[in-house]
Design an enzyme around this catalytic site. Structure first.
Site, PDB file in Angstrom:
ATOM      1  N   GLN A   1      69.132 -28.306 -67.600  1.00 51.14           N
ATOM      2  CA  GLN A   1      67.798 -28.205 -67.278  1.00 51.14           C
ATOM      3  C   GLN A   1      67.428 -29.772 -67.753  1.00 51.14           C
ATOM      4  OE1 GLN A   1      65.198 -25.069 -68.619  1.00 51.14           O
ATOM      5  NE2 GLN A   1      63.801 -26.059 -67.820  1.00 51.14           N
ATOM      6  N   PHE A   2      67.365 -30.615 -66.850  1.00 45.39           N
ATOM      7  CA  PHE A   2      66.958 -32.073 -67.138  1.00 45.39           C
ATOM      8  C   PHE A   2      65.513 -32.096 -67.817  1.00 45.39           C
ATOM      9  CE2 PHE A   2      65.602 -32.196 -62.918  1.00 45.39           C
ATOM     10  CZ  PHE A   2      64.445 -32.933 -62.923  1.00 45.39           C
ATOM     11  N   THR A   3      64.670 -31.333 -67.277  1.00 48.55           N
ATOM     12  CA  THR A   3      63.415 -31.378 -67.788  1.00 48.55           C
ATOM     13  C   THR A   3      63.212 -31.099 -69.262  1.00 48.55           C
ATOM     14  OG1 THR A   3      62.895 -28.984 -67.326  1.00 48.55           O
ATOM     15  CG2 THR A   3      62.329 -30.631 -65.506  1.00 48.55           C
TER      16      THR A   3
END
Length: 150
Positions: free
Chosen positions: A78-80
């Site tokens: 999850q890059f966020t």
């Protein structure tokens, strides 16, 4: 590496309407990777997660690890998790690693966690639009950052 670790009674990951991973009691781990991450971050984080005592013992005290209860795990990239909201209202993801760096690190993390847990773990699909369902147990949710080991 930044992780959000959630103790769950159950969790699943769906892609295009199909369940690709599901577990019962264990951990749902959301992982964010940045360009500076290395094998050292992978080793430290996997070891920390596998030994983290956040499951209840017979007295109801959080004193057992996922290893102690033989729990399952799902890891989802999850890059966020590396979003910066310092300026304006639109998050910046400049610290998140590009796929050519993040994918091998993500895959190495999954492999290392499988070694530490001595079992196969579930995953999401890197870059896919995933639907994640979970029943958070407790709730227990812990954040860990390998660059700020608190």
């Amino acid at each position: 590496m930044r992780a959000v670790i959630q103790r769950v009674s159950e969790a699943s990951v769906c892609v295009e309407g199909k369940i690709i991973s599901n577990i019962n009691k264990g951990l749902l781990i959301l992982i964010g990777i940045e360009e500076k991450d290395s094998q050292e971050d992978i080793d430290w984080l996997s070891g920390k997660i596998s030994r983290l005592r956040i499951f209840e013992d017979e007295a109801g005290v959080m004193n057992k690890s996922i290893l102690d209860i033989n729990g399952d795990a799902i890891v989802v990239s999850q890059f966020t998790l590396h979003a910066s909201v310092k300026k304006g209202n639109r998050p910046s993801y400049i610290k998140a690693a590009k796929p050519e760096i993040a994918i091998p690190l993500y895959e190495n993390f999954v492999q290392r966690l499988e070694l530490d847990l001595e079992k196969k773990i579930g995953t999401g699909i890197f870059g896919a639009d995933m639907k994640i369902s979970l029943l958070n147990d407790g709730p227990v949710t812990i954040t860990v950052d390998t660059k700020n080991k608190e």
